[in-house]
Design an enzyme around this catalytic site. Structure first.
Site, PDB file in Angstrom:
ATOM      1  N   CYS A   1       0.874  -1.173   0.000  1.00 46.60           N
ATOM      2  CA  CYS A   1       0.000   0.000   0.000  1.00 46.60           C
ATOM      3  C   CYS A   1       0.918   1.231   0.000  1.00 46.60           C
ATOM      4  O   CYS A   1       2.079   1.110  -0.389  1.00 46.60           O
ATOM      5  CB  CYS A   1      -0.978  -0.027   1.182  1.00 46.60           C
TER       6      CYS A   1
HETATM    7  C1  RB5 Z   1      -3.787   5.363   0.910  1.00 43.62           C
HETATM    8  O1  RB5 Z   1      -5.075   4.839   0.941  1.00 43.62           O
HETATM    9  C2  RB5 Z   1      -3.019   4.909   2.145  1.00 43.62           C
HETATM   10  O2  RB5 Z   1      -3.755   5.181   3.296  1.00 43.62           O
HETATM   11  C3  RB5 Z   1      -2.720   3.427   2.083  1.00 43.62           C
HETATM   12  O3  RB5 Z   1      -2.179   3.095   0.847  1.00 43.62           O
HETATM   13  C4  RB5 Z   1      -1.735   2.929   3.128  1.00 43.62           C
HETATM   14  O4  RB5 Z   1      -0.584   3.721   3.132  1.00 43.62           O
HETATM   15  C5  RB5 Z   1      -2.254   2.712   4.477  1.00 43.62           C
HETATM   16  O5  RB5 Z   1      -1.564   2.244   5.386  1.00 43.62           O
END
Ligand code: RB5
Length: 156
Positions: free
Chosen positions: A70
């Site tokens: 993420c």
């Molecule tokens: C973006 O949605 C961000 O919140 C996600 O990719 C991540 O970094 C969360 O931990």
């Protein structure tokens, strides 16, 4: 298990689609049996559902290892660790990636596409995938984590 025989799942949220594709192509090219779960598809799912889906498939035995990406890798790590029997760790360096497997016996690695670039990410997953749990002094520690996890999940 020979590492090339492992079944690997990968997934990511919208912050990390490009890095997911890079890692998928890299590991396919190295002969790994890897599947892109693509849980979000056109649905625009958020990282909790995406990470939970992959971790449940590790729990069920459909896959041996999982890679979740993420923006930071934090949310994916947090949600994957909420699935009983699944251990996940965030790694942005090679030493931690090796220890995640050798010492912690984690089935899931998480990374942040906004933290590291694709070349480092490739080296990190390579290091993690070629590492195996070393047993020995790490065994009672991992067993204790599993016992405490059981206690925690069954208490509520
Ligand atoms: C973006 O949605 C961000 O919140 C996600 O990719 C991540 O970094 C969360 O931990």
């Amino acid at each position: 298990m020979s590492n090339q025989k492992m079944k690997i799942a990968i997934d990511a949220d919208d912050a990390a689609i490009d890095l997911k594709r890079v890692i998928f192509t890299h590991l396919k090219g190295r002969g790994y049996d890897i599947e892109d779960l693509d849980f979000a598809g056109d649905k625009g799912a958020l990282y909790p559902e995406i990470g939970f889906n992959l971790a449940k498939q590790i729990q069920s035995g459909s896959y041996d290892r999982g890679i979740l990406i993420c923006g930071t890798g934090l949310g994916m790590s947090m949600i994957a660790n909420k699935v009983k029997g699944v251990f996940a760790g965030l790694c942005h360096d090679v030493f931690s990636a090796e220890r995640l497997q050798k010492s912690n016996d984690a089935q899931v690695i998480t990374m942040g596409s906004r933290v590291i670039g694709p070349e480092l990410a490739k080296v990190i997953v390579d290091a993690w995938l070629r590492s195996e749990f070393q047993q020995g002094g790490s065994t009672p520690k991992v067993e204790q984590m599993r016992a405490l996890e059981k206690e925690s999940f069954e208490a509520h």
